[in-house]
Motif scaffolding. Sequence first.
Motif, PDB file in Angstrom:
ATOM      1  N   ALA A 125       0.829  -1.203   0.000  1.00 36.76           N
ATOM      2  CA  ALA A 125       0.000   0.000   0.000  1.00 36.76           C
ATOM      3  C   ALA A 125       0.861   1.249   0.000  1.00 36.76           C
ATOM      4  CB  ALA A 125      -0.921   0.008   1.222  1.00 36.76           C
ATOM      5  N   LEU A 126       0.255   2.337  -0.472  1.00 35.60           N
ATOM      6  CA  LEU A 126       0.904   3.647  -0.476  1.00 35.60           C
ATOM      7  C   LEU A 126      -0.055   4.669   0.119  1.00 35.60           C
ATOM      8  CD1 LEU A 126       2.329   3.686  -4.137  1.00 35.60           C
ATOM      9  CD2 LEU A 126       3.562   3.074  -2.039  1.00 35.60           C
ATOM     10  N   PHE A 127       0.451   5.476   1.020  1.00 38.35           N
ATOM     11  CA  PHE A 127      -0.311   6.585   1.585  1.00 38.35           C
ATOM     12  C   PHE A 127       0.379   7.864   1.150  1.00 38.35           C
ATOM     13  CE2 PHE A 127      -1.021   9.492   5.345  1.00 38.35           C
ATOM     14  CZ  PHE A 127      -2.324   9.824   5.004  1.00 38.35           C
ATOM     15  N   THR A 128      -0.342   8.729   0.426  1.00 40.33           N
ATOM     16  CA  THR A 128       0.263   9.888  -0.224  1.00 40.33           C
ATOM     17  C   THR A 128      -0.444  11.180   0.138  1.00 40.33           C
ATOM     18  OG1 THR A 128       1.084   8.636  -2.133  1.00 40.33           O
ATOM     19  CG2 THR A 128       0.686  10.988  -2.471  1.00 40.33           C
ATOM     20  N   LEU A 129       0.344  12.216   0.381  1.00 42.58           N
ATOM     21  CA  LEU A 129      -0.170  13.578   0.485  1.00 42.58           C
ATOM     22  C   LEU A 129       0.463  14.390  -0.635  1.00 42.58           C
ATOM     23  CD1 LEU A 129       0.357  12.525   3.667  1.00 42.58           C
ATOM     24  CD2 LEU A 129      -0.896  14.631   4.084  1.00 42.58           C
ATOM     25  N   ASN A 130      -0.341  15.231  -1.266  1.00 42.84           N
ATOM     26  CA  ASN A 130       0.097  16.000  -2.418  1.00 42.84           C
ATOM     27  C   ASN A 130      -0.229  17.472  -2.191  1.00 42.84           C
ATOM     28  OD1 ASN A 130      -1.109  17.154  -5.260  1.00 42.84           O
ATOM     29  ND2 ASN A 130       0.815  16.057  -5.531  1.00 42.84           N
ATOM     30  N   SER A 131       0.685  18.360  -2.609  1.00 36.35           N
ATOM     31  CA  SER A 131       0.509  19.777  -2.299  1.00 36.35           C
ATOM     32  C   SER A 131       1.144  20.665  -3.360  1.00 36.35           C
ATOM     33  CB  SER A 131       1.158  20.088  -0.938  1.00 36.35           C
ATOM     34  OG  SER A 131       1.101  21.459  -0.642  1.00 36.35           O
ATOM     35  N   GLN A 132       0.783  21.952  -3.295  1.00 32.65           N
ATOM     36  CA  GLN A 132       1.385  22.948  -4.168  1.00 32.65           C
ATOM     37  C   GLN A 132       2.312  23.884  -3.396  1.00 32.65           C
ATOM     38  OE1 GLN A 132      -0.894  24.537  -7.319  1.00 32.65           O
ATOM     39  NE2 GLN A 132      -2.557  23.071  -7.109  1.00 32.65           N
ATOM     40  N   ALA A 133       2.795  23.440  -2.247  1.00 38.35           N
ATOM     41  CA  ALA A 133       3.687  24.261  -1.426  1.00 38.35           C
ATOM     42  C   ALA A 133       5.057  24.393  -2.090  1.00 38.35           C
ATOM     43  CB  ALA A 133       3.843  23.624  -0.048  1.00 38.35           C
ATOM     44  N   ASP A 134       5.824  25.405  -1.657  1.00 36.58           N
ATOM     45  CA  ASP A 134       7.199  25.505  -2.164  1.00 36.58           C
ATOM     46  C   ASP A 134       8.070  24.494  -1.417  1.00 36.58           C
ATOM     47  OD1 ASP A 134       8.157  26.631   0.296  1.00 36.58           O
ATOM     48  OD2 ASP A 134       7.639  28.638  -0.391  1.00 36.58           O
ATOM     49  N   ASP A 135       9.299  24.322  -1.886  1.00 35.74           N
ATOM     50  CA  ASP A 135      10.158  23.254  -1.376  1.00 35.74           C
ATOM     51  C   ASP A 135      10.385  23.353   0.134  1.00 35.74           C
ATOM     52  OD1 ASP A 135      10.293  22.388  -3.953  1.00 35.74           O
ATOM     53  OD2 ASP A 135      12.402  22.914  -4.268  1.00 35.74           O
ATOM     54  N   GLN A 136      10.728  24.547   0.626  1.00 37.46           N
ATOM     55  CA  GLN A 136      11.049  24.683   2.046  1.00 37.46           C
ATOM     56  C   GLN A 136       9.822  24.451   2.918  1.00 37.46           C
ATOM     57  OE1 GLN A 136      14.249  25.072   3.379  1.00 37.46           O
ATOM     58  NE2 GLN A 136      13.017  24.373   5.117  1.00 37.46           N
ATOM     59  N   ASP A 137       8.682  24.992   2.505  1.00 41.92           N
ATOM     60  CA  ASP A 137       7.450  24.795   3.282  1.00 41.92           C
ATOM     61  C   ASP A 137       7.064  23.323   3.307  1.00 41.92           C
ATOM     62  OD1 ASP A 137       7.234  27.465   3.889  1.00 41.92           O
ATOM     63  OD2 ASP A 137       5.733  27.911   2.343  1.00 41.92           O
ATOM     64  N   TRP A 138       7.281  22.631   2.200  1.00 46.62           N
ATOM     65  CA  TRP A 138       6.918  21.220   2.145  1.00 46.62           C
ATOM     66  C   TRP A 138       7.813  20.386   3.059  1.00 46.62           C
ATOM     67  CZ3 TRP A 138       2.760  18.836   1.475  1.00 46.62           C
ATOM     68  CH2 TRP A 138       2.696  17.485   1.156  1.00 46.62           C
ATOM     69  N   HIS A 139       9.109  20.682   3.043  1.00 45.87           N
ATOM     70  CA  HIS A 139      10.019  19.957   3.944  1.00 45.87           C
ATOM     71  C   HIS A 139       9.659  20.238   5.406  1.00 45.87           C
ATOM     72  CE1 HIS A 139      12.575  19.071   0.437  1.00 45.87           C
ATOM     73  NE2 HIS A 139      13.133  18.156   1.210  1.00 45.87           N
TER      74      HIS A 139
END
Length: 237
Positions: A125-139
Amino acid sequence: MKASLEQHLSSLQNATTLEGLQGVTEALRDHYKTSHVVYHWVNSIGERFGAGTYSPEWVDRYLEKDYLRLDPVIFGCFQRFTPVIWKELDWSSKPARAMLQDAMDHGLGNQGYTIPIRGPSGQFALFTLNSQADDQDWHNFVDENARDLMIIAHELNKKALEFEQWGDAATTPMLSPRELSAMTYLAKGMNRAQAAAEMTISEHTLRVYIESARHKLGALNTTHAVARALATGVIIV
């Protein structure tokens, strides 16, 4: 443990249908303010199921283009047991870059975080979150929420395994002749326009039959409905 995490886990534990699991993914998306949350699993006999907030158009497009065979997220997660940030995967090939652009054109963000989970008898299985944040905010987001997301991912998987056990004892649903035709054409690899043409009906009418069959089959989306119809012997291709 955070109150919000307890609430999500409680919702998961109380889910008694696949629609309930779908509702959990929508609540997680809203809570974490991401573009999408998706839980996808392959059970012990190879059936594929999904619960999540990707649009039906993107799910159909993914299958139509056979992106499964080149998706860096799938390959990256098969090769490791730890979570992956999408941008740390290998997107160097032209087909992979084209797939990512296609995904973004269908409403996905450029950031992703996927947790691979392995269960008994080959379940994956895979559990995924997807976003349009910039790189630093996502990290920063991943660093702040990684522990809770890991717990949620494994609880989702426990519930999916329960559903698989329930499905073994479930009664076979009865579909109307039109619903059977719609499911059969889709199972043969036709898109909706082709299936509608074969049945000499409009795509809107076809969608009505598909949705009716989906509800009877207890499926989350069209792909899941076709998989369940095949697995339970409702249709034979």
